[in-house]
Each structure stands twice: as C-alpha cells, then as structure tokens.
Design an enzyme around this catalytic site. Structure first.
Site, PDB file in Angstrom:
ATOM      1  N   HIS A  54      -3.649  -1.815  -6.620  1.00  0.00           N
ATOM      2  CA  HIS A  54      -3.084  -0.495  -6.863  1.00  0.00           C
ATOM      3  C   HIS A  54      -4.212   0.440  -7.291  1.00  0.00           C
ATOM      4  O   HIS A  54      -5.039   0.071  -8.122  1.00  0.00           O
ATOM      5  CB  HIS A  54      -2.039  -0.526  -7.986  1.00  0.00           C
ATOM      6  CG  HIS A  54      -0.893  -1.442  -7.726  1.00  0.00           C
ATOM      7  ND1 HIS A  54      -0.073  -1.326  -6.633  1.00  0.00           N
ATOM      8  CD2 HIS A  54      -0.420  -2.504  -8.422  1.00  0.00           C
ATOM      9  CE1 HIS A  54       0.851  -2.270  -6.683  1.00  0.00           C
ATOM     10  NE2 HIS A  54       0.655  -2.992  -7.748  1.00  0.00           N
ATOM     11  N   ASP A  58       0.823  -1.223   0.000  1.00  0.00           N
ATOM     12  CA  ASP A  58       0.000   0.000   0.000  1.00  0.00           C
ATOM     13  C   ASP A  58       0.849   1.263   0.000  1.00  0.00           C
ATOM     14  O   ASP A  58       0.406   2.332   0.432  1.00  0.00           O
ATOM     15  CB  ASP A  58      -0.957   0.030   1.209  1.00  0.00           C
ATOM     16  CG  ASP A  58      -1.778  -1.236   1.329  1.00  0.00           C
ATOM     17  OD1 ASP A  58      -2.374  -1.645   0.315  1.00  0.00           O
ATOM     18  OD2 ASP A  58      -1.811  -1.830   2.419  1.00  0.00           O
TER      19      ASP A  58
END
Length: 444
Positions: free
Chosen positions: A41, A13
């Site tokens: 993503h 992340d």
C-alpha cells in the site's frame, strides 16, 4: 464497538491503504488478517509518502494499535525493516504500536529460494508471483510442516523443523536449492529476543478487544480476484483474500462486523500473469498507466490496465513480457466480487485518472457463443472464448481533483458513479480524486 473491513474488489492495487489511513483515527486497532509482505500500500499523509507491505497502514495514526493476525504469512526481516523505515520517516512509537499473533506462519528465506526455483521451472507458464516466498510458505502450512511464531521461541523444535524442511527441499531440487540452513539459524538467534515483545496470543487479543467494545479496522491484502478459491486460479495468491479469510485470519465474531467496504478502482489493473478480459495494450492502456502511475508498490512492475469492465493470449503474453497492461472498469468482476464479499459500501478510487478521456467503456457482460454468462467463470478456457459486452458513457474532460462534494463533480462523472453503484447494487460511499489523503469525497 465497530468492526470495519476494507477489501480489494478487483486484482489488488485499488488504493485500500488510503481509506485505511482515513478511517484509522476512528479505530483503536488496525489489523491485517491474510497475505504477507507480497502485498503493498502506498499512502501520502502530511506530505510524506509511506509504503506498507507486511505492516498495517494504521501505524500512520499515532493513537492506533496495530495487529498482524494469525492468517498472515510473516517474513521477519521485512517486519523489522519496515518498522525502521517508518521510524526514520518520523512516525512515533511504531515498535510499541504493533503486535503479532503467535500463530502466524514464518516465511523463511528457504521459501523465498523455492519460490524462485518453482517460477523458473514453470518457464513460459509461470504464475508471475512476487517471489517473496508466500506461496511455498503457505504450501508448508497446508502440509502441516510449516513453522509458526510460537515455535520460533522453542530453540530445539525450531532447529529440527527448519532442518527437516531444508532436507526435503534439497532432495526435491538438488543443487538448484541454494540455501544455507546455518545462516538462517544464526539469523533467528538474533531475531528471537527481539520478537518476544511483539508476540501475543492472537485469539485472546481479538476476543478481548471485541468484549471491551474496541473499534477495529481491518485492512485486507491483495483482492478478491487473487483469492485461492474464487480468483483466476491458478494465477492467484496462495491465501484467502475474501471476507471469509478475514474472519478466519483474525478469529472475528462475524456478528460484530458493522461495515464491509469494497475498494474499486475507476478502471481495472492487474500485475503479473493471468486472464484480463478488458485489458488494453495500446494507447489507452499506456495513457492510464502514466496518468495513474500504475506500477506496483511491492514489485515495481507496471500494472496491466484497462476499462472497468480485449484480451487474447498473444497480446497478453507480449504485454506481460513488457510488464505493460491496462483495462477500464470491468463491472462483471466487481459484481462477482460483491456476490462473495457482500459489501455494504464501495470506495471508488482514482476517478481523476479518467478526467481527460472522451469516452468511458464499462464491461457489463461476458458472452460465449452468443449466450451471456451468469457470473465470472471458473473455467479459463470458457473465459478465453468469452466476448466482452461494453457500455459506453461520455467522459467529462474536466478536472475532478479539487472536488469537495459529490455535486462538485462534473455531471458525466456523477453519472458514471451512479451507473456503477446501480449495476453492482452497492452504494459508493467514498470517491477518490487524487493521491493525497484529502482527495477523498465522502457521500452521505
């Protein structure tokens, strides 16, 4: 020819997809090497928000071919669903710009079913997986009973292996195993003719690309601290998320690698269970969550947050139950990550999230019984007993979002950046100051 590899340096992340999107115009091929649709993503490009899971985010660039390498766990329904969503958002020719190695292992619906059963069996000690079947699929891969894409096209072999796997799980889990093998067979009868156009010999494809001096951009999935060998085991993913996993998953010649970029969030976050020494479960953590919009692209779970860099078992359990955690930057983690992946440059992301903080805390060491640890420990009992040593720096309390160059940043923000790169021993080449593609400073 260039081969640029982008890797997550913390627990994922970090914003790897954005840098991939920025560098993709320079590449002819954008590739994934490991993980599966358990990764995610988020990218904002030309005012449109895109979410990528199994597919490489190089698909945003209409001139870029994309490739899913042999080390990836391949979930066929997600593959077609993602392609359809990207097509509906206006990306051109997505079905003609993606190829898949015929050596990928197939993540079946039975693996998804088993993932749920195994997590329920663990109860309070569950790993916090994304429940996407990735772990059970890689378990069958290691046990040499998994099914690869090449085998999908052999109808009799595929059916016999599928039935054998299902029988084994049924003996193990009994009535808990809710799965219809006939439905899976019927689904793949529909998938089989559609998949044929995407499947290629991945070894030949990558070898040919390197021999023809093609520029290759590799997008890592997950991150170093989730690696099966070097992460916070057992609270990790089931694949190799390191530089070594990239080389193996794509069959790259390591001599051809020109740049290995570690993506580092300006503070630290983690989704799911597991050790997180610099976590803040109070006001600071909540503030980081809200400003940084810290919830997972794949799961939607709120990310645990903290400084780049206190953790105790009780607080972590409460936080996990609430799906709420955070930390500042933990440089012990980043330096450990760099010692394994040998980054040639770093991309610091989300610097703007820290714009309103009075003080920035940086974890610079772990101590046990007064002795500083040499590196991030493998023993989680030692990690639990460790105390975090923090270095504090003044915040800048000015917006960084519209900065176009390093020297447009406030003095304290520049000092923060320089402290990180001096500590880790790797230069920070890119600095992210917002979610948009344009909000990225490139340093000379």
């Amino acid at each position: 020819m260039t081969i640029t590899i982008i890797l997550g340096s913390q627990w994922g992340d970090e914003g790897k997809g954005k840098l991939t999107d920025i560098l993709a115009p320079e590449a002819q091929i954008c590739a994934r090497a490991a993980g599966g649709h358990n990764a995610g993503h988020s990218i904002i490009a030309n005012g449109v928000s895109y979410s990528f899971h199994l597919l490489p985010s190089g698909l945003i660039n209409p001139k870029c071919m994309n490739f899913i390498g042999s080390g990836v766990v391949f979930h066929v329904p997600s593959f077609f669903k993602e392609l359809q969503e990207l097509e509906e958002k206006g990306l051109p020719s997505v079905h003609d710009r993606i190829l898949v190695s015929d050596r990928v292992h197939i993540d079946l619906q039975m693996h998804v079913a088993v993932d749920g059963i195994e997590e329920r069996e663990l109860g309070e000690k569950k790993l916090g997986t994304t429940m996407k079947g990735t772990g059970p699929c890689l378990t069958t891969k290691a046990a040499r009973s998994g099914i690869r894409l090449a085998e999908v096209f052999n109808v009799e072999l595929f059916e016999s292996k599928l039935r054998r796997l299902a029988d084994g799980y049924r003996k193990r889990y009994g009535d808990l195993f809710e799965y219809d093998v006939e439905e899976e067979l019927a689904r793949f009868n529909g998938y089989r003719p559609k998949l044929a156009k995407y499947a290629v010999d991945g070894v030949s494809f990558i070898r040919s690309a390197q021999e023809s001096n093609t520029n290759i951009l590799v997008e890592g999935a997950n991150a170093l601290m989730l690696d099966i060998n070097y992460g916070t085991f057992p609270f990790v993913t089931s694949s190799n998320t390191t530089l070594g996993g990239i080389i193996d998953g794509l069959a790259l010649n390591p001599k051809n690698i020109t740049e290995t970029i570690g993506v580092v969030k300006a503070y630290t976050t983690r989704v799911g269970q597991g050790a997180f020494k610099t976590e803040d479960t109070g006001e600071i953590g909540t503030k980081l969550q809200e400003i940084g919009r810290e919830w997972g692209t794949t799961t939607g779970r709120r990310r645990r947050c903290g400084w780049l860099g206190n953790y105790d078992d009780h607080a972590a359990m409460i936080c996990w139950l609430m799906s709420l955690t955070w930390t500042g930057i933990d440089l012990v983690v980043v330096k450990y990550s760099a010692s394994i992946n040998y980054y040639s440059a770093l991309n610091l992301t989300k610097l703007d999230v820290l714009d309103t903080f009075d003080t920035i805390k940086i974890a610079v060491a772990y101590k046990v019984d007064g002795e500083e640890l040499d590196s991030y420990p493998a023993d989680l009992d030692i990690l639990d007993r460790a105390e975090v040593v923090y270095h504090e720096m003044p915040g800048w309390q000015k917006p960084t979002t519209h900065a176009k160059s390093f020297y447009d940043l406030p003095k304290q923000a520049r000092e923060y950046v320089e402290y990180i790169e001096n500590f880790v021993g790797v230069k920070i080449k890119w600095i992210g100051t917002g979610p948009d593609r344009e909000a990225m400073i490139k340093r000379a």
